[in-house]
Motif scaffolding. Structure first.
Motif, short mmCIF file in Angstrom:
data_model
loop_
_atom_site.label_atom_id
_atom_site.label_comp_id
_atom_site.label_asym_id
_atom_site.label_seq_id
_atom_site.Cartn_x
_atom_site.Cartn_y
_atom_site.Cartn_z
N ASN A 32 0.77 -1.13 0.05
CA ASN A 32 0.10 0.02 -0.06
C ASN A 32 0.89 1.21 0.11
O ASN A 32 0.59 2.28 -0.56
N GLN A 33 1.82 1.29 0.86
CA GLN A 33 2.83 2.36 1.19
C GLN A 33 3.49 2.46 -0.44
O GLN A 33 3.63 3.85 -0.99
N MET A 34 3.89 1.70 -1.03
CA MET A 34 4.53 1.58 -2.49
C MET A 34 3.57 2.22 -3.33
O MET A 34 3.79 3.23 -4.13
N GLN A 35 2.33 1.74 -3.31
CA GLN A 35 1.36 2.23 -4.24
C GLN A 35 0.80 3.80 -4.14
O GLN A 35 0.92 4.48 -4.62
N GLY A 36 1.07 4.18 -2.60
CA GLY A 36 0.66 5.46 -2.19
C GLY A 36 1.93 6.50 -2.78
O GLY A 36 1.57 7.48 -3.54
N TRP A 37 3.10 6.10 -3.01
CA TRP A 37 4.25 6.58 -3.26
C TRP A 37 4.21 6.94 -4.64
O TRP A 37 4.78 8.05 -5.23
N ASN A 38 3.68 6.07 -5.40
CA ASN A 38 3.34 6.28 -6.93
C ASN A 38 2.68 7.45 -7.23
O ASN A 38 2.75 8.01 -8.13
N SER A 62 -5.80 6.84 3.11
CA SER A 62 -5.27 7.33 4.25
C SER A 62 -3.60 7.42 4.18
O SER A 62 -3.02 8.30 4.77
N VAL A 63 -3.27 6.28 3.67
CA VAL A 63 -1.85 5.97 3.55
C VAL A 63 -1.38 7.08 2.41
O VAL A 63 -0.21 7.54 2.65
N PHE A 64 -1.97 7.11 1.54
CA PHE A 64 -1.61 8.29 0.43
C PHE A 64 -1.76 9.60 0.91
O PHE A 64 -0.58 10.41 0.85
N ALA A 65 -2.72 10.02 1.79
CA ALA A 65 -2.85 11.20 2.52
C ALA A 65 -1.97 11.56 3.30
O ALA A 65 -1.09 12.60 3.32
N ILE A 66 -1.51 10.58 4.19
CA ILE A 66 -0.23 10.88 5.24
C ILE A 66 1.20 10.78 4.54
O ILE A 66 2.17 11.88 4.85
N GLN A 67 1.43 10.13 3.50
CA GLN A 67 2.58 10.08 2.98
C GLN A 67 2.67 11.63 2.23
O GLN A 67 3.86 12.26 2.06
N GLN A 68 1.55 12.03 1.37
CA GLN A 68 1.72 13.34 0.80
C GLN A 68 1.98 14.44 1.88
O GLN A 68 2.74 15.29 1.54
N HIS A 69 1.33 14.19 3.06
CA HIS A 69 1.43 15.20 4.22
C HIS A 69 3.01 15.26 4.34
O HIS A 69 3.40 16.36 4.73
N TRP A 70 3.85 14.06 4.66
CA TRP A 70 5.02 14.19 4.89
C TRP A 70 5.74 14.77 3.85
O TRP A 70 6.87 15.83 4.33
N ILE A 71 5.81 14.74 2.52
CA ILE A 71 6.52 15.39 1.55
C ILE A 71 6.17 17.13 1.74
O ILE A 71 7.06 17.88 1.67
#
Ligand SMILES: NC(=O)c1ccc[n+]([C@@H]2O[C@H](COP(=O)([O-])OP(=O)(O)OC[C@H]3O[C@@H](n4cnc5c(N)ncnc54)[C@H](O)[C@@H]3O)[C@@H](O)[C@H]2O)c1
Length: 344
Positions: free
Chosen positions: A17-23, A292-301
């Motif tokens: 999921n995290q790898m998909q989110g990073w894409n 929410s995985v995508f959202a938190i990773q976008q928030h990190w960047i």
């Protein structure tokens, strides 16, 4: 600004999921991955086209060439890997649960502070669309001052087939799932001063507790209940929805099964559909979590770019992790636990 290059450690069940989110995240990409298990390394490396692959995190850090690391391993390795990131001055994301103990978590925060690097815990549940919607209603003042809440996750879903380690540990639902629900309670009603908990194990095939009921006193005087269960069979399985009830001086909020948000005050009742988006790579019923995985990773960047502290920084998440430790202590001793004392 050029993209942030990331490295990911731990290519297991959830890391996909995290790898998909990073894409999907704007302004970042994964350039290296690491897993002790060569099979997992190959599966994830091939699926996402990542050339740089390592079975040893130390070697990956030594080679460098990335701006942040995303640690997606299970809890026992978190402290060593975060300290490795700190030693190499690489900003780090670490999956929940933060650490095996609160003492470890405090040491990890101290190591990152000393190294001058940001640390974010991947506490994604507060980033779910329905949870954000509840928070927005509160922020508008539509129900006045909240004085009571209930944050409830009751399910009969088989989480053990995808994550077999969940049936093995002495601790289960508070450490794995309740940690999210406690974080939502903090996010919605503010920090907690004291806590009382009761737990039980219903499923005889697992080692840890699968039911917990937790009473929280919040800083602002509100009282709430966090109740979680993986032993609850219902006609329509709600996994993985967190249901919320909030009563305020001017009205109430109800987040019900099926992602229905109801807000009532003197002006009447408004019902809104707050269902999460089904991302292209997501699958039901996990799509709420996946978004929410995508959202938190976008928030990190976005936080890295802005140089600002993330919502679930190590410092913030110590306050959630303390509630996990307090809940186990309270369930053991039947005492009410003072959170301030734990956090000292
Ligand atoms: N935030 C969420 O919504 C959510 C959901 C599910 C799981 N999780 C969390 O994600 C974490 C991982 O869970 P999972 O189900 O993917 O576990 P998993 O066992 O499927 O995957 C972990 C992977 O990490 C690798 N690994 C462990 N230690 C390592 C090390 N030192 N160096 C390199 N690789 C190492 C293992 O070989 C394995 O492939 C857990 O902490 C879990 O609580 C979070």
């Amino acid at each position: 600004m050029s993209d942030f290059k990331g490295a990911l450690i731990g290519c297991g069940f959830f890391a996909v999921n995290q790898m998909q989110g990073w894409n999907d995240v704007k302004g970042a990409g994964i350039v290296a991955i690491c897993d002790r298990d060569p099979e997992r390394l190959k599966i994830v490396g091939d699926q996402f086209g990542v050339e740089r692959r390592y079975t040893d995190a130390g070697q990956m850090f030594a080679d460098g060439g990335f701006d942040f690391v995303d640690i997606a391993t299970t809890v026992s390795s978190h402290r060593a890997l975060v300290e490795m990131a700190a030693a190499h001055k690489v900003p780090a994301i670490c999956q929940k649960p933060f650490a095996p103990t609160l003492a470890d978590a405090k040491a990890m925060v101290a190591a990152c502070k000393a190294a001058g690097i940001p640390l974010m815990i991947h506490e994604n549940f507060r980033w779910q669309t329905p949870i954000q919607a509840v928070r927005k209603v509160l922020d508008t003042g539509a129900i006045g001052t909240p004085f009571w809440g209930r944050f409830s996750f009751r399910s009969g879903y088989d989480v053990f087939s995808g994550q077999p380690y969940l049936s093995e540990g002495k601790r289960f639902i508070i450490e794995d799932l309740g940690i999210h629900t406690l974080d939502i309670a903090r996010y919605i009603l503010g920090d907690v001063t004291s806590l009382t908990a009761r737990t039980r194990r219903v499923n005889p095939r697992i080692n840890g507790e699968d039911v917990a009921t937790i009473l929280l006193d919040h800083d602002n005087g509100a009282t709430s209940i966090v109740d979680v269960s993986y032993a609850t069979k219902q006609s329509i399985e709600p996994f993985p929805e967190t249901l919320i009830e909030i009563d305020g001086t001017e009205g109430s909020i109800r987040l019900s099964q099926g992602y229905e948000l109801q807000v009532t005050n003197t002006e009447g009742t408004v019902n809104t559909d707050v269902a999460p988006t089904l991302l292209s790579w997501a699958s039901r019923p996990w799509h709420n979590i996946q978004e929410s995985v995508f959202a938190i990773q976008q928030h990190w960047i976005d936080s890295l770019k802005a140089g600002s502290e993330s919502s679930t920084s190590g410092t913030d998440n110590l306050k959630t992790f303390a509630l996990v430790e307090a809940a186990y202590e309270s369930a053991d001793t039947k005492a009410t636990i003072d959170i301030g004392t734990l956090l000292k």
